[in-house]
Motif scaffolding. Structure first.
Motif, PDB file in Angstrom:
ATOM      1  N   TYR A 195       0.839  -1.142  -0.015  1.00  0.00           N
ATOM      2  CA  TYR A 195       0.046   0.034   0.049  1.00  0.00           C
ATOM      3  C   TYR A 195       0.832   1.263  -0.004  1.00  0.00           C
ATOM      4  O   TYR A 195       1.950   1.254   0.466  1.00  0.00           O
ATOM      5  CB  TYR A 195      -0.862   0.201   1.066  1.00  0.00           C
ATOM      6  CG  TYR A 195      -1.873  -1.142   0.992  1.00  0.00           C
ATOM      7  CD1 TYR A 195      -2.635  -1.346   0.214  1.00  0.00           C
ATOM      8  CD2 TYR A 195      -2.048  -1.768   2.458  1.00  0.00           C
ATOM      9  CE1 TYR A 195      -3.416  -2.592   0.260  1.00  0.00           C
ATOM     10  CE2 TYR A 195      -2.832  -3.042   2.397  1.00  0.00           C
ATOM     11  CZ  TYR A 195      -3.688  -3.345   1.271  1.00  0.00           C
ATOM     12  OH  TYR A 195      -4.467  -4.341   1.507  1.00  0.00           O
ATOM     13  N   ASP A 196       0.396   2.336  -0.504  1.00  0.00           N
ATOM     14  CA  ASP A 196       1.099   3.751  -0.425  1.00  0.00           C
ATOM     15  C   ASP A 196       1.102   3.952   1.104  1.00  0.00           C
ATOM     16  O   ASP A 196       0.520   3.532   1.873  1.00  0.00           O
ATOM     17  CB  ASP A 196       0.033   4.615  -1.219  1.00  0.00           C
ATOM     18  CG  ASP A 196      -1.106   5.042  -0.709  1.00  0.00           C
ATOM     19  OD1 ASP A 196      -1.227   5.872   0.279  1.00  0.00           O
ATOM     20  OD2 ASP A 196      -2.155   4.555  -1.060  1.00  0.00           O
ATOM     21  N   VAL A 197       2.007   5.200   1.134  1.00  0.00           N
ATOM     22  CA  VAL A 197       2.372   5.382   2.532  1.00  0.00           C
ATOM     23  C   VAL A 197       1.471   5.819   3.430  1.00  0.00           C
ATOM     24  O   VAL A 197       0.754   5.918   4.503  1.00  0.00           O
ATOM     25  CB  VAL A 197       3.225   6.668   2.505  1.00  0.00           C
ATOM     26  CG1 VAL A 197       3.658   7.587   3.755  1.00  0.00           C
ATOM     27  CG2 VAL A 197       4.672   6.011   1.832  1.00  0.00           C
ATOM     28  N   ASP A 198       0.307   6.865   2.873  1.00  0.00           N
ATOM     29  CA  ASP A 198      -0.912   7.290   3.569  1.00  0.00           C
ATOM     30  C   ASP A 198      -1.833   6.059   3.980  1.00  0.00           C
ATOM     31  O   ASP A 198      -2.203   6.096   5.250  1.00  0.00           O
ATOM     32  CB  ASP A 198      -1.700   8.385   2.826  1.00  0.00           C
ATOM     33  CG  ASP A 198      -0.755   9.666   2.699  1.00  0.00           C
ATOM     34  OD1 ASP A 198      -0.133  10.147   3.446  1.00  0.00           O
ATOM     35  OD2 ASP A 198      -1.345  10.352   1.685  1.00  0.00           O
ATOM     36  N   THR A 199      -2.017   5.046   3.179  1.00  0.00           N
ATOM     37  CA  THR A 199      -2.825   3.909   3.401  1.00  0.00           C
ATOM     38  C   THR A 199      -2.089   3.244   4.804  1.00  0.00           C
ATOM     39  O   THR A 199      -2.898   2.743   5.663  1.00  0.00           O
ATOM     40  CB  THR A 199      -2.955   3.157   2.187  1.00  0.00           C
ATOM     41  OG1 THR A 199      -3.851   3.657   1.197  1.00  0.00           O
ATOM     42  CG2 THR A 199      -3.852   1.928   3.020  1.00  0.00           C
ATOM     43  N   PRO A 258      -8.803   2.467   0.928  1.00  0.00           N
ATOM     44  CA  PRO A 258      -9.253   1.997  -0.428  1.00  0.00           C
ATOM     45  C   PRO A 258      -9.761   0.627  -0.291  1.00  0.00           C
ATOM     46  O   PRO A 258      -9.608  -0.005   0.730  1.00  0.00           O
ATOM     47  CB  PRO A 258      -7.735   2.199  -1.039  1.00  0.00           C
ATOM     48  CG  PRO A 258      -6.883   2.732  -0.101  1.00  0.00           C
ATOM     49  CD  PRO A 258      -7.502   2.739   1.188  1.00  0.00           C
ATOM     50  N   GLU A 259     -10.739   0.402  -0.968  1.00  0.00           N
ATOM     51  CA  GLU A 259     -11.313  -1.019  -1.106  1.00  0.00           C
ATOM     52  C   GLU A 259     -10.353  -2.080  -1.068  1.00  0.00           C
ATOM     53  O   GLU A 259     -10.760  -3.114  -0.434  1.00  0.00           O
ATOM     54  CB  GLU A 259     -12.332  -1.082  -2.288  1.00  0.00           C
ATOM     55  CG  GLU A 259     -13.538  -0.315  -1.856  1.00  0.00           C
ATOM     56  CD  GLU A 259     -14.414  -0.489  -3.012  1.00  0.00           C
ATOM     57  OE1 GLU A 259     -14.808  -1.821  -3.565  1.00  0.00           O
ATOM     58  OE2 GLU A 259     -15.426   0.305  -3.428  1.00  0.00           O
ATOM     59  N   SER A 260      -9.002  -1.908  -1.705  1.00  0.00           N
ATOM     60  CA  SER A 260      -8.114  -2.863  -1.696  1.00  0.00           C
ATOM     61  C   SER A 260      -7.886  -3.402  -0.251  1.00  0.00           C
ATOM     62  O   SER A 260      -7.036  -4.461  -0.270  1.00  0.00           O
ATOM     63  CB  SER A 260      -6.983  -2.429  -2.452  1.00  0.00           C
ATOM     64  OG  SER A 260      -6.272  -1.455  -1.884  1.00  0.00           O
ATOM     65  N   THR A 261      -7.971  -2.537   0.783  1.00  0.00           N
ATOM     66  CA  THR A 261      -7.464  -2.920   2.175  1.00  0.00           C
ATOM     67  C   THR A 261      -8.306  -3.917   2.807  1.00  0.00           C
ATOM     68  O   THR A 261      -8.033  -4.380   3.901  1.00  0.00           O
ATOM     69  CB  THR A 261      -7.425  -1.719   3.165  1.00  0.00           C
ATOM     70  OG1 THR A 261      -8.572  -1.073   2.907  1.00  0.00           O
ATOM     71  CG2 THR A 261      -6.315  -0.700   2.454  1.00  0.00           C
ATOM     72  N   GLN A 262      -9.459  -4.217   2.075  1.00  0.00           N
ATOM     73  CA  GLN A 262     -10.636  -5.067   2.714  1.00  0.00           C
ATOM     74  C   GLN A 262      -9.946  -6.504   3.089  1.00  0.00           C
ATOM     75  O   GLN A 262     -10.100  -7.358   4.075  1.00  0.00           O
ATOM     76  CB  GLN A 262     -11.791  -5.324   1.903  1.00  0.00           C
ATOM     77  CG  GLN A 262     -13.028  -5.877   2.514  1.00  0.00           C
ATOM     78  CD  GLN A 262     -13.123  -5.588   3.932  1.00  0.00           C
ATOM     79  OE1 GLN A 262     -13.583  -4.212   3.971  1.00  0.00           O
ATOM     80  NE2 GLN A 262     -13.345  -6.024   5.056  1.00  0.00           N
TER      81      GLN A 262
END
Length: 152
Positions: free
Chosen positions: A19-23, A119-123
């Motif tokens: 994931y990107d830094v903010d995520t 982001p939805e990808s974190t689910q």
């Protein structure tokens, strides 16, 4: 310097690192909220003192500077604070993130934006972390933060 000792955290750690830094920062914050009632930190004086020194630099900075410093550390940018962080022991690194989370709670550190949505990808990540016990979650956080910071 990764310390993975449990296969249950291997997949969540790989996802986290993608994931990107903010995520990543958001997931650390939300993870802290999830486990904070079970935390019983009692670092030794030496570790606490080193972590406190770096944390004081955060505390005495503007919120914009605090956010930049956290992003620099998580993004392994070649900045002074990121290099100093990288030189810390794994225990001190864990302590720094605990202090930052506590600072976010009491307002001395820039807080999690109210309008930020993961982001939805974190689910998939969230589902994987929910499957592990408290000790495995601590092991995950240790693994996630130990490799942060810039080291040449």
């Amino acid at each position: 310097m990764t310390y993975i000792t449990d296969n249950a955290i291997k997949q969540p750690l790989e996802l986290f690192n993608s994931y990107d830094v903010d995520t990543q920062l958001a997931l650390l914050w939300l993870g802290y909220l999830d486990i904070k009632s079970s935390l019983n930190p009692s670092p030794d004086y030496k570790t606490e003192n080193i972590a406190s020194t770096l944390f004081d630099r955060f505390k005495n900075s503007s919120h914009d500077e605090q956010l930049k410093a956290m992003r620099d550390i998580a993004g392994k940018e070649n900045t002074t604070i990121s290099r100093e962080y990288a030189a810390l022991s794994p225990s001190a690194k864990l302590d720094i993130w605990l202090m930052l989370a506590q600072g976010m709670e009491d307002g001395t550190v820039v807080g999690y934006p109210d309008d930020y949505n993961l982001p939805e990808s974190t689910q998939e990540f969230t589902n994987a972390v929910k499957q592990v016990d408290f000790e495995q979650r601590i092991n995950f956080v240790r693994n996630a933060v130990v490799d942060m910071g810039y080291s040449a």
